[in-house]
Design an enzyme around this catalytic site. Structure first.
Site, PDB file in Angstrom:
ATOM      1  N   GLU A  72       0.834  -1.195   0.000  1.00 17.20           N
ATOM      2  CA  GLU A  72       0.000   0.000   0.000  1.00 17.20           C
ATOM      3  C   GLU A  72       0.877   1.258   0.000  1.00 17.20           C
ATOM      4  OE1 GLU A  72      -0.152  -2.616   1.944  1.00 17.20           O
ATOM      5  OE2 GLU A  72      -2.176  -3.075   2.658  1.00 17.20           O
ATOM      6  N   ALA A 176       5.334 -39.093 -10.813  1.00 17.78           N
ATOM      7  CA  ALA A 176       4.991 -39.486 -12.179  1.00 17.78           C
ATOM      8  C   ALA A 176       4.993 -41.008 -12.217  1.00 17.78           C
ATOM      9  CB  ALA A 176       5.998 -38.921 -13.178  1.00 17.78           C
ATOM     10  N   ALA A 184       9.945 -46.092 -13.302  1.00 12.01           N
ATOM     11  CA  ALA A 184      10.952 -46.298 -14.340  1.00 12.01           C
ATOM     12  C   ALA A 184      10.824 -47.730 -14.845  1.00 12.01           C
ATOM     13  CB  ALA A 184      12.355 -46.051 -13.794  1.00 12.01           C
ATOM     14  N   THR A 218      17.826 -39.879  -5.974  1.00 16.63           N
ATOM     15  CA  THR A 218      17.460 -39.154  -7.190  1.00 16.63           C
ATOM     16  C   THR A 218      18.611 -38.258  -7.651  1.00 16.63           C
ATOM     17  OG1 THR A 218      15.118 -39.199  -6.650  1.00 16.63           O
ATOM     18  CG2 THR A 218      15.834 -37.473  -8.149  1.00 16.63           C
ATOM     19  N   ALA A 296       8.847 -41.403   2.724  1.00 16.92           N
ATOM     20  CA  ALA A 296       9.188 -40.883   4.059  1.00 16.92           C
ATOM     21  C   ALA A 296       8.249 -39.739   4.457  1.00 16.92           C
ATOM     22  CB  ALA A 296      10.639 -40.401   4.069  1.00 16.92           C
TER      23      ALA A 296
END
EC number: 3.5.4.26
Lengths: 362, 362
Positions: A72, A176, A184, A218, A296
């Protein structure tokens, strides 16, 4: 119960409706708040537009992080002419408290603002009550009831609001999966299980979260960049903190100009990781995987929403998309509530499904 | 190219539209054809209603299997008064050939039927051409274009039509999976992965198929009845042939009054099993599992449609819902086309998803 608490749950019957010009200006204020220059993290992302009675924009502002002017005040300062009698459109209810800056309610009064329209009430009891103070000062106030504006404001502020209530970051997990739950194929290949629309959403998610989290597995196997990229591979303006967590060995994330900072958390405990990240100002975490990390967080009850990109494909073998959850019998299964479901069509390819889910027992 | 072949693909521009009374009578004829007294198998399921010009039903009939009267003749015989000038509503185009019975076209002409309306043309080149013969005899003919009637007629006849074209039964495979692709928990328990709506559909499928097929593993582990049951557990009027296939040991299916015949096929080859079943008159097979049998049919390219009941639950461990497909790398994955998607809500429980898929490369 304080007055602020009462107000937050009581509909304001004295409020007026908003005009189309005001709703357009609120959308613009949301754009300002969502822009890359406004940092995510412990402060709410707020934008403000000042509108003259004839519809001209007199000023616009945004909050650029702790210790800087609120949206503002930033908007009032940006105005090059008089703002007396103007309407202030703010994405969040103006604050009514003395923090590192003075209360915005006072600044708006002092400037002679005639009307204040907000997209969202302030859920923070410390700062709330702004609209009441303004109304008592004779300023006309309104809360937009436009569902699209409400949804945008909620989306923009939900990490911050979650932190106020739960004192830990909001956690979105993304998976995914093939239709048979594989992440995979048997030889480890996974590019690509899902189509371009699903992969583009991952970059949208990275852009809107404060931090992206992967496990050491990963980091080792996929060597991900963890950047938010456009379709052509260029970096987006807003980038998340990139975090690798776990006790295993993992290579350092690549140093990339324009990418978010890289952080290594040497714990496999989701709660400890979230505490650390919260202390660093992180309010929304995207858990990208792999299967062990996702498991986890799910086992710890620390997933607030799960986005599954489900490919209509079968592999019949290969690594499971979700690691061991410690579940041995069917009645102990982890049930999720399906919140949203939509297809993600791929031109000339299979149509992935996008499922938005929430764990049922929390 | 025979005249029948030409007609089957050429729109009949000389045909008239159907009335609401005629469409209602066609629905009734479909009910007659779908009734339990009409056997599935190598003959089409056909129903017929005779309608007076004033809308009264003069007769109704159905075809009760090889060697018995066709539906049209059955309807003509059922009439207690004159049928001259009546309209015949038939679910399938009347036959025009001399098989074990005379051509229905002749029977309809001899009875003085003035108009014939059908729900579906006959795709069988041996029997087709009935509408042309009727039209040439001065009888008014029409094919319903009502999508609901077309869909019902297609559904009722698709096993039979598939057999005409492919000389093997139509194969529907059904899987119940968790979101992470499990068919059971680590201790083998699987009751129930899915909710009541999904389980009710399994009984609908059993009722509409000619045979239900399971592998020896499922026969051993689950000891299934393989009957089509109502919600209260009582048997439905139509029951499928119950088949256990495979070379492993398996207990005999339980003998139950009212259940379908039990058959043991000592082969693990889907093609051999389907050939055997086709020779027995089976035109639509439901492959219920387990994972090895489903994988064998998928690998052989012998699944025409796959119905997946997907539970929004995670198990993290337990038997996979699909056995080994011989796929080792991601680019060899088995892609499916998503044909239909709908939620199957459970009161006070998680909402299962129902996916209807077709293998992409066939």
């Amino acid at each position: 119960m304080s007055r602020a608490d009462t107000e937050a749950t009581t509909p304001c019957t004295t409020m007026s409706c908003t005009t189309e010009a005001e709703r357009a200006a609120l959308h613009h204020a949301l754009d300002l708040a969502a822009a890359p220059g406004v940092p995510a993290g412990p402060n709410p992302r707020v934008g403000c537009v000042l509108l003259a009675p004839d519809g001209r924009i007199l000023g616009e502002g945004r909050h650029r992080g702790a210790g800087t002017a609120h949206a503002e005040v930033d908007a009032l300062r940006s105005a090059t002419g008089p703002v007396r009698g103007a309407t202030a459109l703010v994405t969040l209810e103006p604050c009514d408290h003395h923090g590192r800056t003075g209360p915005c309610t006072q600044a708006l009064r002092d400037a002679g603002i005639a009307r204040v329209v907000v997209a969202r009430r302030d859920p923070n009891p410390v700062a709330a009550g702004g609209l009441d103070t303004l109304r008592e000062a004779g300023i006309d106030v309104a809360v937009s009831e436009d569902p699209q504006l409400t949804a945008r404001a909620e989306e923009l502020l939900r990490g911050w609001e979650h932190g106020l209530v739960h004192h830990r970051p909001l956690v979105t997990a993304k998976l995914a999966l093939t239709l048979d739950g594989r992440a995979a194929a048997a030889d480890g290949t996974s590019r690509w299980i899902t189509g371009p629309a699903a992969r583009a959403e991952v970059h949208d998610l990275r852009e809107c979260c404060d931090a992206v989290l992967v496990g050491t597995g990963t980091a080792r196997l996929d060597a991900p960049q963890l950047t938010a990229r456009h379709e052509d591979g260029t970096l987006r303006a807003r980038q998340p903190l990139r975090v690798v967590m776990g006790e295993g060995e993992a290579p350092a994330l690549p140093t990339l100009p324009g990418a978010g900072e890289a952080l290594r958390l040497r714990t496999r405990d989701p709660e400890a990781a979230l505490e650390d990240l919260f202390d660093r100002g992180i309010r929304h975490v995207l858990v990208e995987g792999g299967p062990t990390l996702a498991a986890a967080f799910l086992t710890a009850g620390l997933v607030d929403e799960l986005i599954v990109h489900l490919a209509p494909s079968l592999l019949g073998a290969g690594p499971a998309g979700i690691g061991d959850l410690g579940i041995t019998t069917i009645t102990d299964r982890l049930d999720l509530e399906l919140r949203d479901l939509r297809p993600l069509p791929t031109p000339d390819g299979p149509t992935d499904l996008r499922l938005l889910l929430q764990p049922r027992t929390r």
